[in-house]
Design a protein around this motif. Sequence first.
Motif, short mmCIF file in Angstrom:
data_model
loop_
_atom_site.label_atom_id
_atom_site.label_comp_id
_atom_site.label_asym_id
_atom_site.label_seq_id
_atom_site.Cartn_x
_atom_site.Cartn_y
_atom_site.Cartn_z
N GLY A 261 -4.73 -13.11 -10.86
CA GLY A 261 -5.92 -12.53 -10.60
C GLY A 261 -5.83 -11.67 -9.40
O GLY A 261 -6.87 -11.35 -8.54
N LEU A 262 -4.77 -10.75 -8.85
CA LEU A 262 -4.69 -9.87 -7.99
C LEU A 262 -4.70 -8.56 -8.46
O LEU A 262 -4.32 -8.31 -9.59
CB LEU A 262 -3.44 -10.20 -7.23
CG LEU A 262 -3.19 -11.57 -6.67
CD1 LEU A 262 -1.70 -11.78 -6.15
CD2 LEU A 262 -4.31 -11.93 -5.61
N ASP A 263 -4.93 -7.67 -7.68
CA ASP A 263 -4.86 -6.37 -8.04
C ASP A 263 -3.57 -5.48 -7.55
O ASP A 263 -3.37 -6.00 -6.31
CB ASP A 263 -6.06 -5.38 -7.32
CG ASP A 263 -7.33 -5.79 -7.97
OD1 ASP A 263 -7.56 -5.85 -9.32
OD2 ASP A 263 -8.45 -5.59 -7.35
N PRO A 264 -2.99 -4.88 -8.17
CA PRO A 264 -1.77 -4.21 -7.50
C PRO A 264 -1.87 -3.45 -6.23
O PRO A 264 -2.69 -2.74 -6.35
CB PRO A 264 -1.00 -3.42 -8.49
CG PRO A 264 -1.63 -3.67 -10.02
CD PRO A 264 -2.99 -4.40 -9.69
N PHE A 265 -1.06 -3.67 -5.27
CA PHE A 265 -1.32 -3.10 -4.13
C PHE A 265 -0.34 -1.92 -3.97
O PHE A 265 -0.02 -1.35 -2.71
CB PHE A 265 -1.03 -4.09 -2.91
CG PHE A 265 0.23 -5.00 -2.86
CD1 PHE A 265 1.44 -4.45 -2.80
CD2 PHE A 265 -0.01 -6.20 -3.40
CE1 PHE A 265 2.59 -5.43 -2.93
CE2 PHE A 265 1.27 -6.96 -3.44
CZ PHE A 265 2.55 -6.50 -3.15
N VAL A 266 0.62 -1.67 -4.92
CA VAL A 266 1.61 -0.62 -4.90
C VAL A 266 0.95 0.49 -6.08
O VAL A 266 0.39 0.13 -6.97
CB VAL A 266 2.74 -0.81 -5.21
CG1 VAL A 266 3.44 -1.65 -3.96
CG2 VAL A 266 3.22 -1.43 -6.40
N GLU A 267 1.09 1.70 -5.80
CA GLU A 267 0.86 2.70 -6.86
C GLU A 267 2.05 3.48 -7.18
O GLU A 267 3.01 3.34 -6.53
CB GLU A 267 0.19 4.00 -6.22
CG GLU A 267 -0.23 4.90 -7.12
CD GLU A 267 -1.13 5.91 -6.36
OE1 GLU A 267 -1.04 7.14 -6.86
OE2 GLU A 267 -1.82 5.87 -5.46
N LEU A 268 2.08 3.58 -8.83
CA LEU A 268 3.54 3.90 -9.26
C LEU A 268 3.36 5.46 -9.63
O LEU A 268 2.09 5.90 -9.93
CB LEU A 268 4.02 3.38 -10.60
CG LEU A 268 4.25 1.84 -10.22
CD1 LEU A 268 4.58 1.15 -11.50
CD2 LEU A 268 5.24 1.52 -9.25
N ALA A 269 4.29 6.23 -9.28
CA ALA A 269 4.46 7.88 -9.52
C ALA A 269 5.61 8.11 -10.24
O ALA A 269 6.54 7.46 -10.10
CB ALA A 269 4.19 8.34 -8.39
N SER B 231 0.82 -1.20 0.05
CA SER B 231 0.10 0.07 0.25
C SER B 231 0.84 1.44 -0.19
O SER B 231 0.39 2.47 0.71
CB SER B 231 -0.82 0.03 1.21
OG SER B 231 -2.05 -0.90 1.08
N LYS B 232 2.04 1.08 -0.68
CA LYS B 232 2.89 2.41 -0.69
C LYS B 232 3.04 2.88 -2.39
O LYS B 232 2.64 2.26 -3.14
CB LYS B 232 4.23 2.08 -0.10
CG LYS B 232 4.07 1.95 1.08
CD LYS B 232 5.53 1.66 1.70
CE LYS B 232 5.38 1.60 3.31
NZ LYS B 232 6.89 0.97 3.88
#
Length: 184
Positions: free
Chosen positions: A106-114, A83-84
Amino acid sequence: MAGPESKEIPGFIAVETGEDGGLPLAIAWTLPDGRVKHTLIQPDDDWLDSEMVSLGEYSLEELNSMGVSPLDVIRELENDHFSKTLFTAGVSDDEAAISRLFDTYGLDPFVELAPAESLYAEIEPGDWARARGELFGELGLEPLRPEHEVAVMLNLHQRLAPGIASPEVLPFDGRLLDGDDVDD
């Protein structure tokens, strides 16, 4: 959020992909203490079905013998950055590669990219990219290797945010799973 005014080291990430198929072949990211974790990725069998698959400079044997499974990469990334927001030099390419890793299960990514340059509001647009390019040459590193990409982003951050400790590269070979990577 870690920025130039903070002494906290931002999370940087880079993914190496094959040319046409965009397969994730290698990945690297920073740890909070500035070390870099990296590994080759064993391609999932479903990724290899296409005739257009490109393994870049790697052989299938090399990826299978020296890489770790996509699930192990996901688990390790979860241990380090759940979650980062992670910062990258190539958001769209890295997002596509990360999505492919997660989609396999079948997972959603738990990190966000910037974009990494978003950490430095005080520099002019394009200056971060120019400094990054110059630093690759200065350090003698290759832009397509994810551990080199992350090392350059760390070094550049150190220059733009004095007081940050020097980065160190830590190979991830699949033995650091389930939280075993705590500082000794």
